[in-house]
Design an enzyme around this catalytic site. Structure first.
Site, PDB file in Angstrom:
ATOM      1  N   HIS A  38     -95.459  14.875  75.130  1.00 35.91           N
ATOM      2  CA  HIS A  38     -95.432  15.779  73.980  1.00 35.91           C
ATOM      3  C   HIS A  38     -93.998  16.206  73.643  1.00 35.91           C
ATOM      4  O   HIS A  38     -93.558  16.084  72.501  1.00 35.91           O
ATOM      5  CB  HIS A  38     -96.302  17.009  74.292  1.00 35.91           C
ATOM      6  CG  HIS A  38     -96.360  18.013  73.193  1.00 35.91           C
ATOM      7  ND1 HIS A  38     -97.403  18.094  72.308  1.00 35.91           N
ATOM      8  CD2 HIS A  38     -95.486  18.989  72.824  1.00 35.91           C
ATOM      9  CE1 HIS A  38     -97.174  19.063  71.446  1.00 35.91           C
ATOM     10  NE2 HIS A  38     -96.011  19.636  71.736  1.00 35.91           N
ATOM     11  N   GLU A  39     -93.270  16.667  74.650  1.00 30.10           N
ATOM     12  CA  GLU A  39     -91.892  17.141  74.386  1.00 30.10           C
ATOM     13  C   GLU A  39     -90.980  15.973  74.010  1.00 30.10           C
ATOM     14  O   GLU A  39     -90.137  16.107  73.126  1.00 30.10           O
ATOM     15  CB  GLU A  39     -91.329  17.911  75.587  1.00 30.10           C
ATOM     16  CG  GLU A  39     -92.068  19.199  75.925  1.00 30.10           C
ATOM     17  CD  GLU A  39     -92.302  20.153  74.747  1.00 30.10           C
ATOM     18  OE1 GLU A  39     -91.486  20.170  73.785  1.00 30.10           O
ATOM     19  OE2 GLU A  39     -93.306  20.879  74.768  1.00 30.10           O
TER      20      GLU A  39
ATOM     21  N   HIS B  56     -96.041  18.855  65.398  1.00 29.61           N
ATOM     22  CA  HIS B  56     -97.385  18.987  65.952  1.00 29.61           C
ATOM     23  C   HIS B  56     -98.380  18.266  65.056  1.00 29.61           C
ATOM     24  O   HIS B  56     -98.173  18.127  63.859  1.00 29.61           O
ATOM     25  CB  HIS B  56     -97.752  20.460  66.124  1.00 29.61           C
ATOM     26  CG  HIS B  56     -97.039  21.061  67.286  1.00 29.61           C
ATOM     27  ND1 HIS B  56     -96.680  22.384  67.347  1.00 29.61           N
ATOM     28  CD2 HIS B  56     -96.586  20.499  68.435  1.00 29.61           C
ATOM     29  CE1 HIS B  56     -96.049  22.603  68.491  1.00 29.61           C
ATOM     30  NE2 HIS B  56     -95.970  21.482  69.162  1.00 29.61           N
ATOM     31  N   CYS B  57     -99.443  17.791  65.676  1.00 29.31           N
ATOM     32  CA  CYS B  57    -100.377  16.891  65.011  1.00 29.31           C
ATOM     33  C   CYS B  57    -101.792  17.422  65.208  1.00 29.31           C
ATOM     34  O   CYS B  57    -102.118  17.954  66.261  1.00 29.31           O
ATOM     35  CB  CYS B  57    -100.213  15.501  65.636  1.00 29.31           C
ATOM     36  SG  CYS B  57    -101.309  14.265  64.980  1.00 29.31           S
TER      37      CYS B  57
ATOM     38  N   CYS C 289    -104.650  13.591  69.540  1.00 27.60           N
ATOM     39  CA  CYS C 289    -103.280  13.133  69.784  1.00 27.60           C
ATOM     40  C   CYS C 289    -102.578  14.053  70.783  1.00 27.60           C
ATOM     41  O   CYS C 289    -102.823  15.263  70.807  1.00 27.60           O
ATOM     42  CB  CYS C 289    -102.531  13.173  68.440  1.00 27.60           C
ATOM     43  SG  CYS C 289    -100.795  12.744  68.520  1.00 27.60           S
TER      44      CYS C 289
ATOM     45  N   CYS D 232     -98.695   8.882  64.569  1.00 30.96           N
ATOM     46  CA  CYS D 232     -97.547   9.350  65.367  1.00 30.96           C
ATOM     47  C   CYS D 232     -96.796   8.174  65.995  1.00 30.96           C
ATOM     48  O   CYS D 232     -95.563   8.178  66.056  1.00 30.96           O
ATOM     49  CB  CYS D 232     -97.987  10.343  66.441  1.00 30.96           C
ATOM     50  SG  CYS D 232     -98.275  12.006  65.786  1.00 30.96           S
TER      51      CYS D 232
ATOM     52  N   HIS E 221     -91.423  15.203  70.443  1.00 31.90           N
ATOM     53  CA  HIS E 221     -90.591  16.033  69.558  1.00 31.90           C
ATOM     54  C   HIS E 221     -89.176  15.448  69.437  1.00 31.90           C
ATOM     55  O   HIS E 221     -88.600  15.435  68.357  1.00 31.90           O
ATOM     56  CB  HIS E 221     -90.490  17.466  70.082  1.00 31.90           C
ATOM     57  CG  HIS E 221     -91.714  18.298  69.834  1.00 31.90           C
ATOM     58  ND1 HIS E 221     -92.330  18.377  68.609  1.00 31.90           N
ATOM     59  CD2 HIS E 221     -92.434  19.105  70.660  1.00 31.90           C
ATOM     60  CE1 HIS E 221     -93.387  19.195  68.696  1.00 31.90           C
ATOM     61  NE2 HIS E 221     -93.469  19.640  69.938  1.00 31.90           N
TER      62      HIS E 221
ATOM     63  N   CYS F 129    -101.569   9.482  68.563  1.00 35.40           N
ATOM     64  CA  CYS F 129    -102.445   8.882  67.559  1.00 35.40           C
ATOM     65  C   CYS F 129    -101.653   7.775  66.839  1.00 35.40           C
ATOM     66  O   CYS F 129    -100.431   7.690  66.975  1.00 35.40           O
ATOM     67  CB  CYS F 129    -102.943   9.934  66.571  1.00 35.40           C
ATOM     68  SG  CYS F 129    -101.663  10.579  65.477  1.00 35.40           S
TER      69      CYS F 129
HETATM   70 ZN   LIG Z   1     -94.856  20.998  70.731  1.00 35.46          ZN
HETATM   71 ZN   LIG Z   2    -100.534  12.432  66.220  1.00 35.87          ZN
END
Ligand SMILES: [Zn+2]
Ligand SMILES: [Zn+2]
Length: 189
Positions: A143-144, A153-154, A158, A180, A147, A177
């Site tokens: 996740h990080e 954010h999604c 995802c 992304c 970024h 996803c």
């Molecule tokens: Zn985040």
């Molecule tokens: Zn996504």
């Protein structure tokens, strides 16, 4: 060109977490031709990173430090990992932080353990599954790093869904996803 994500410990942390994360991240970013290295040195947790009133570490200060490291050594990405609670402006706590499109990211594993939320944690810590913890660490790391690859954010199914609780982290999938994935691909080319 092979892109390398460098993992670095901040403060006391067993190397095994980094070894497992390395393996999992390499699989996770497999299609982007990335490899993952563990840096031998670790970052010392200095007192001035600690907020004395709430006993949490300042995420932004640590992130700045990681960014400085990445810039000086021209690292593609650096991901700092610590086992202390962190927070930043506007948040009571963070599972992790990163600036969008930047070279550095930070995750904390403290709140990824159930024992964080239970008193007399020593007893419970033994019962926790390492596998579950490793999956949570992988999700927050992806996740990080997501970024840092320009993602916001999604709302899809995802890993870029935001997490405000451990339940959120457990609920979201470990994968990006499709939209992304396309965005990461475009960001990197
Ligand atoms: Zn985040
Ligand atoms: Zn996504």
């Amino acid at each position: 060109m092979l892109k390398t994500i460098y993992l670095i410990r901040i403060g006391r942390l067993d190397q095994s977490y980094l070894r497992d994360l390395k393996t999992n991240l390499e699989l996770g970013f497999n299609e982007f031709n990335m490899n993952v290295e563990i840096l031998k040195k670790k970052i010392k947790l200095r007192r001035n990173y600690l907020d004395k009133t709430n006993k949490q570490y300042k995420a932004q200060k640590l992130l700045d430090l990681l960014y400085k490291n990445a810039k000086e050594k021209k690292l593609f990405r650096i991901l700092g990992i610590l086992d202390k609670d962190i927070y930043s402006k506007n948040f009571n706590f963070n599972f992790g932080v990163a600036n969008r499109g930047s070279h550095a990211a930070l995750i904390s594993i403290s709140r990824l353990r159930e024992s964080f939320y239970i008193e007399s944690s020593d007893l419970y810590r033994k019962l926790e599954s390492q596998e579950t913890l490793n999956e949570r660490i992988l999700k927050e790391a992806k996740h990080e790093l997501g970024h840092t690859f320009g993602l916001k954010h999604c709302l899809n199914d995802c890993v870029m869904q935001s997490s405000n609780s451990l339940r959120d982290t457990d609920k979201k999938p470990v994968e990006f996803c499709h939209p992304c994935l396309i965005k990461i691909k475009n960001f990197l080319t």
